[in-house]
Scaffold this active site. Structure first.
Site, PDB file in Angstrom:
ATOM      1  CB  CYS A   1      20.236 -11.363   3.759  1.00 21.88           C
ATOM      2  SG  CYS A   1      21.899 -12.052   3.737  1.00 21.88           S
TER       3      CYS A   1
ATOM      4  CB  CYS B   1     -16.536  20.798   4.067  1.00 24.09           C
ATOM      5  SG  CYS B   1     -17.436  19.864   5.428  1.00 24.09           S
TER       6      CYS B   1
ATOM      7  CB  CYS C   1     -13.615  17.247   6.600  1.00 21.30           C
ATOM      8  SG  CYS C   1     -15.256  16.689   5.927  1.00 21.30           S
TER       9      CYS C   1
ATOM     10  CB  CYS D   1      21.081 -16.923   4.656  1.00 21.51           C
ATOM     11  SG  CYS D   1      21.816 -15.729   5.641  1.00 21.51           S
TER      12      CYS D   1
ATOM     13  CG  ASP E   1     -25.292 -15.716  -3.639  1.00 19.60           C
ATOM     14  OD1 ASP E   1     -26.449 -15.703  -3.065  1.00 19.60           O
ATOM     15  OD2 ASP E   1     -25.239 -15.481  -4.992  1.00 19.60           O
TER      16      ASP E   1
END
Length: 802
Positions: free
Chosen positions: A86, A16, A19, A83, A495
């Site tokens: 680069c 809205c 915000c 290498c 868990d």
């Protein structure tokens, strides 16, 4: 604002005007910032002083308010890198571009992954910027056959190497003349002959080094090409100078170094070829995963069976799979039954029985029955496609341990050139005053022995091979950082439900006759409670026929009461029996106590007010759970269980598998806090879970490990996914991490040690340039070869593995 810059950001999460106003106000509070936020277009336009602010500051401000900024990711194929200097340079330049959030460049895969803000830049601009640095770049084409492209490039390297070797071999013989005082035909010592052989090697075969050096120097950088071009050119042009003196009659014995320049280029090409060949093997695991994909599917249309390409299958299509064929896509069986070989997914060799309504995974093998299935996930959404994506991302990611090598690579070449110049000056002024040749030879040796390639390859090759080997065993690391973090873990929290146990209660014990069981199952069949479902399934396995209940009443906290075919049924605990004046024999009471002590839910059964049976239901342990816990203990890792179950049940399960620490009666939202408590004690914690309620704890832990049979939320929150749910893969994952990090350290030790020792030895004049060149060529090959040892690693944890 005198010096201003403007940027536009896509904002997500605004609902809205409040915000957009809030974001605008917050941005405008920053010094020298003028911001406008449009809710309709969901964009923020910000004018600012670049001397005071950068785009990341605005993004952090917006995110701190609870909104998001749209980010897109692109993967680029890059060719021409030789290498680590680069890849480091490209990465540095990309990260400095406006609109780039983060860029990583992987020398081993020859790819870049760039996160960028689409309003600030786009993929084409990224490609153009890389091309301006002198490299070829293109947006990665997932449909392109990368394997054949790399095979062609490897073949091209081999052809150049062969031509260079043929031209250099006669020149190499001159070295043996100097070393062993051998006699060779006069033609070989003729300056013109040497010139004719060396020139095409220098300027046709070796032209790539000049091009690479020019492009890097033009853009303010320096890489291996600079070292090779300068070193070989010094030897070649000094030989030209000596040849001119010979032609002018100034000398009858010119000191030529044509063999040095030509043999150096050949040796470097040889090293690069071996390196490329070895690097191609690092992606074998990914290639094997890709080869698992089915190529076509049998679709049922209007009653007819048709074979169609896999990419033409859509969600909802009805497919037929016959014995010996691969399941084409993820789906659900609607007709038939079979056994599916899911070893490609879980590593488990025993086929899994599948019936109607069971899910099947694309690319698994249908063993012995014809089934009809509905496609539920196709293309990039299938389980195998997601596995391939995770492995690709892991192999192209960087581990934090690589940072030091990246920093050094950025300064490496200029430092080496400086050392070479210093070597030349010291030799010509102090060691052999006024003598040019020894100074030249020593400085050339310094240039060609230095190897930035080994530094750049040390980490990514090990990460690629290690994560690939882990994936072959059903362990998916999401990136290099998770590989590095995992080896530090000293505490694992599991868990209970769905992780240690199967998450599906089953009847473990029953004492009574079939009639009692039939009445019990009939009474429970309309309940959706997991315990009731376990009892009904148990009765069906016994092939008992269930009837209908006449009356049914739940007795809260105690059990149920029902009437079936004029039989009165009571099912529940001691209190329910006592309330109905039903006495318990001592052996039944002892059995009840025994079951409860083992963490089982035990229920007494009375028919017509007479005790006729006892049944116990429990969530069974996963196969190998106890063995997995033992292996973790053997590795010196503390194991704890975290569960919302009551303490007695949790303690019973923990005792069975050998877990000492139990944290029970925990609400889902409290799990993350328990992880934090362990971390506050200085522990490095891994959390293993499978459910939505485990996600916060998985994120909070140093490493989150998701069980592959769990929810997508848990898998998304974790850094490691264990496919198939086999707990034995947890110690294997930790061992894979330890072995990979150990391999990286070996590579880095070699890469640093080689340069630290090799450069001073070369500067002291103890190495001929061709020997230095050979050492340089083989240094990077040795790093890749060492990484390839991980392909053969057995994921068998050692006791207290460091």
């Amino acid at each position: 604002m005198a010096n201003t810059k403007k940027t536009t950001l896509d904002i997500t999460g605004m609902t809205c005007a409040a915000c957009s106003n809030r974001i605008e106000k917050k941005l405008n509070k920053l010094d020298d910032v003028n911001a406008q936020v449009n809710l309709t277009t969901e964009k923020a336009t910000v004018e600012y002083n670049p001397d005071q602010h950068d785009v990341q500051e605005f993004i952090n401000t917006i995110q701190h308010l609870g909104y998001g900024v749209a980010v897109e990711t692109v993967e680029l194929d890059i060719t021409g890198m030789t290498c680590a200097a680069c890849s480091s340079r490209i990465e540095k330049v990309l990260n400095k571009m406006d609109g780039v959030q983060n860029a990583t460049v992987n020398l081993t895969t020859e790819q870049a992954k760039v996160d960028y803000y689409p309003e600030e830049t786009d993929a084409d601009k990224l490609v153009t910027r890389i091309q301006k640095l002198g490299y070829d770049a293109s947006i990665k084409d997932n449909n392109k056959d990368q394997t054949s492209r790399k095979a062609e490039a490897l073949q091209h390297k081999l052809i150049k190497l062969i031509i260079s070797a043929v031209l250099s071999l006669p020149l190499l013989m001159l070295m043996f003349v100097h070393l062993f005082n051998m006699h060779i035909p006069a033609l070989f010592t003729n300056p013109w002959f040497q010139f004719i052989l060396a020139t095409p090697v220098q300027f046709i075969i070796g032209w790539q080094f000049y091009v690479g050096a020019y492009k890097n120097l033009r853009n303010g950088g320096a890489n291996m090409d600079v070292l090779v071009a300068v070193g070989t050119s010094a030897a070649y042009f000094y030989s030209i100078y000596e040849m001119i003196r010979w032609l002018n009659g100034s000398t009858t014995q010119p000191h030529l170094y044509f063999e040095t320049s030509a043999v150096l280029i050949t040796l470097i090409l040889f090293g690069k070829y071996l390196e490329a060949r070895a690097k191609s093997q690092t992606t074998n695991a990914l290639g094997e995963l890709l080869s698992l994909q089915a190529k076509e599917a049998r679709i049922l249309k209007d009653g007819n069976e048709l074979m169609i390409p896999l990419n033409e299958v859509h969600v909802g299509d009805t497919l037929i799979v016959k014995p010996g064929e691969k399941i084409p896509v993820d789906g659900k069986i609607i007709k038939g039954m079979t056994a599916i070989d899911e070893s490609m997914l879980t590593g488990e060799s025993i086929p899994v029985e599948k019936n109607v309504d069971d899910t099947v995974i694309g690319s698994t093998m249908n063993k012995n029955g014809t089934i009809t299935m509905t496609a539920t996930k196709v293309g990039g959404d299938t389980a195998l496609a997601n596995i391939i994506k995770v492995v690709e991302e892991a192999q192209s990611s960087k581990a934090p341990i690589q940072r030091l090598a990246d920093i050094i690579s950025g300064y490496f070449v200029p430092i080496v050139v400086g050392i070479a110049l210093l070597t030349f000056i010291v030799w010509i002024t102090l060691v052999t005053p006024g003598t040019f040749e020894p100074a030249l030879v020593a400085s050339i040796s310094v240039l060609v022995i230095a190897c930035p390639c080994a530094l750049g390859l040390a980490t990514p090759t090990s990460i690629m091979v290690g994560t690939g080997r882990a994936a072959e065993n059903g362990i998916l690391f999401k990136g290099g950082e998770f590989v590095e973090r995992t080896h530090q873990i000293d505490t694992i929290v599991l868990d209970k439900t769905g992780t240690i146990t199967n998450g599906r209660p089953v009847v473990t014990d029953y004492h009574g006759d079939d009639q009692t069981l039939q009445l019990l199952a009939t009474a429970e069949k309309d309940s959706e409670h997991p315990l009731a479902e376990a009892i009904v399934n148990y009765a069906k396995e016994k092939q008992l026929t269930l009837t209908e209940t006449t009356t049914f009443k739940a007795v809260p906290g105690h059990g149920i009461e029902a009437t079936i075919d004029h039989h009165h049924i009571l099912v529940g605990n001691r209190k329910l029996m006592a309330d109905n004046d039903i006495s318990l024999p001592k052996h039944i009471s002892d059995d009840l106590t025994h079951y409860e002590r083992d963490g089982k839910t035990a229920m007494l059964i009375a028919v017509n007010y007479s005790l006729t049976g006892i049944i116990a239901v429990a969530d069974t342990l996963k196969n190998h759970a106890k063995d997995a816990i033992k292996q973790l203990h053997d590795m010196g890792i503390e194991v704890a269980m975290l569960t919302g179950d009551n303490k007695n049940t949790a303690q019973a399960i923990a005792k069975q598998v050998g877990i000492d620490t139990v944290i029970a009666d925990i609400l889902p939202e409290e799990k993350a806090a328990q992880i934090a408590k362990l971390q506050q004690q200085g522990k490095k914690v891994a959390m293993v879970g499978d459910g939505v309620n485990d996600a916060p704890a998985l994120v909070k832990a140093d490493i989150g490990i998701a069980i592959g049979t769990g929810t997508e939320v848990a898998i998304e929150a974790a850094g490691i996914t264990i496919l198939g749910g086999d707990l034995m893969l947890i110690p294997k994952a930790i061992y894979a991490s330890k072995a990979t990090i150990r391999n990286i350290r070996q590579n880095l030790f070699w890469a640093f040690g080689y340069n630290i020792a090799g450069i001073p030895i070369a500067a002291l004049g103890l190495l001929a340039p061709w020997v230095a060149g050979a050492a340089m060529a083989l240094s990077s090959v040795s790093v890749v070869t060492n990484a390839l040892r991980l392909k053969k690693m057995r994921l068998e944890p050692r006791r207290k593995d460091a």
